[in-house]
Scaffold this active site. Structure first.
Site, PDB file in Angstrom:
ATOM      1  N   ASP A 187       0.877  -1.176   0.000  1.00 42.22           N
ATOM      2  CA  ASP A 187       0.000   0.000   0.000  1.00 42.22           C
ATOM      3  C   ASP A 187       0.907   1.217   0.000  1.00 42.22           C
ATOM      4  OD1 ASP A 187      -1.737   2.072   0.533  1.00 42.22           O
ATOM      5  OD2 ASP A 187      -2.091   1.518   2.612  1.00 42.22           O
ATOM      6  N   GLU A 221      -0.894  10.773   0.768  1.00 43.16           N
ATOM      7  CA  GLU A 221      -2.184  10.087   0.903  1.00 43.16           C
ATOM      8  C   GLU A 221      -2.420   9.556   2.309  1.00 43.16           C
ATOM      9  OE1 GLU A 221      -5.260   6.980   0.884  1.00 43.16           O
ATOM     10  OE2 GLU A 221      -3.169   6.788   1.498  1.00 43.16           O
ATOM     11  N   GLU A 222      -1.377   9.024   2.908  1.00 42.63           N
ATOM     12  CA  GLU A 222      -1.545   8.397   4.227  1.00 42.63           C
ATOM     13  C   GLU A 222      -1.941   9.408   5.301  1.00 42.63           C
ATOM     14  OE1 GLU A 222      -1.930   5.418   4.609  1.00 42.63           O
ATOM     15  OE2 GLU A 222      -0.719   4.269   3.203  1.00 42.63           O
TER      16      GLU A 222
HETATM   17 ZN   LIG Z   1      -3.011   3.474   0.355  1.00 42.97          ZN
END
Ligand SMILES: [Zn+2]
Length: 349
Positions: A187, A221-222
């Site tokens: 991810d 994004e995180e």
């Molecule tokens: Zn992600």
């Protein structure tokens, strides 16, 4: 017509996960991606947030399509230097301390030096601490042990380590002969690898895309705001390519592409979802529809930021997300195939 080589994609993912890039300190990995793209003569620009936008011109220049995947990962920052010389951490991104107990890590000082260490419970030694197993895995009990001869706060400071230094987690990547890929940070580096390989395929096969298509490699994004900007006014569809969440009650697995119908932000665009499922059906691509209960993507972040777009979310299925993750090469392949056809499909509006 041929799909990108999936073994090559896995090799690229391996390279990506090995470049430390906690949210807030992503320049190295963005530079790597930039060089990969400019090496193929793809036009790129950086936004002020430090993300990268690659653009492939298409037949229709008036209506655009945009895809995004993120290179930033979970990580930590030095919060305090304890009198013992151990470091107290502050986590970057959404995860729990138990996911990093015993993990090897790297500290990057503001001066650019790097040191290695291990993240441990303070009460780790069973020979000394009676409650070693029961004590809570939290900020107070977990600490970073620097691999240097340091006994005091002063010793640590002498190395140049200070509050605010970034800590990245060792991905411990392993690619197994049976197709499994075990690593932290799949991810969302698995998706970044997929997008880069697709761009390469479009260039090499000289595929004419129906619309000018942008690829935003986001780097925040995180922490919630990676891909919520730099969306051109011409952009009609915005697809986040990010991991599919697995667990009890989930349909997502490590062998298909996961199409998200709804997450914590609400439902994704129905028309775009239908287009993706039709493309999968027509081309014999394995997919799973799913709801991710505690999840938000850069596509929903873009909607929240006020962009009037058709938004969607698709990605490879990742087991034990935000911990020691795993997927299988078939999930990478199915997601790649779906996106290969998606890039050449009609917009839903
Ligand atoms: Zn992600």
């Amino acid at each position: 017509m041929s799909y990108p080589d999936s073994k090559e994609t896995v090799e690229l993912i391996k390279k990506l996960v090995m470049i430390p890039s906690p949210s807030g300190n992503t320049d190295k990995v963005i530079t790597y991606v930039e060089e990969f793209l400019t090496g193929m003569e793809v036009e790129t620009t950086r936004n002020r947030k430090g993300g990268l936008i690659a653009t492939l011109p298409g037949k229709d220049e008036d209506r655009h399509r945009m895809l995004t995947a993120h290179v930033d990962t979970l990580g930590a920052m030095v919060k305090e230097i304890k009198p013992s010389g151990r470091l107290k951490l502050d986590l970057i991104g959404g995860y729990k301390y138990n996911a990093i107990e015993g993990e090897y890590c790297e500290i990057e000082t503001a001066g650019g030096r790097t040191f290695t260490g291990t993240i441990l419970m303070h009460q780790t030694s069973v020979h000394v601490y009676k409650d070693a197993g029961k004590a809570e895995r939290n900020q107070d009990n977990m600490e970073l042990r620097v691999d240097e001869k340091v006994r005091t706060e002063k010793d640590v400071r002498a190395l140049g380590i200070q509050v605010g230094d970034f800590v990245s987690l060792n991905p411990r990547v392993e690619v197994l002969p049976n197709g499994f890929i075990k690593s932290r940070h799949l991810d969302d580096k698995a998706s970044v690898g997929i997008l880069l390989q697709l761009i390469k395929q479009v260039k090499e096969e000289k595929i004419e895309l129906p619309y000018t298509t942008h690829f935003l490699i986001s780097n925040n994004e995180e922490i919630g705001y990676g891909g919520n900007s730099n969306i051109t006014p011409e952009t009609v569809e915005y697809l986040a390519v990010d991991m599919g969440a697995m667990g009890d009650g989930q349909q997502t697995d490590e062998y298909t592409a996961s199409i998200c119908v709804k997450d914590a932000s609400g439902p994704y665009h129905l028309g775009l979802r239908k287009n993706l499922t039709e493309l999968a059906e027509k081309n014999g691509i394995g997919y799973k529809l799913d709801i991710y209960p505690y999840y938000g993507s850069d596509a929903s972040a873009a909607i929240r930021a006020g962009h009037d777009i058709v938004h969607g979310l698709v990605g490879p299925g990742i087991d034990s997300s935000h911990a020691y993750e795993r997927t299988h090469i078939t999930s990478i392949e199915e997601t790649t195939k779906l996106l290969y056809h998606y890039l050449q499909s009609e917009l839903v509006l």
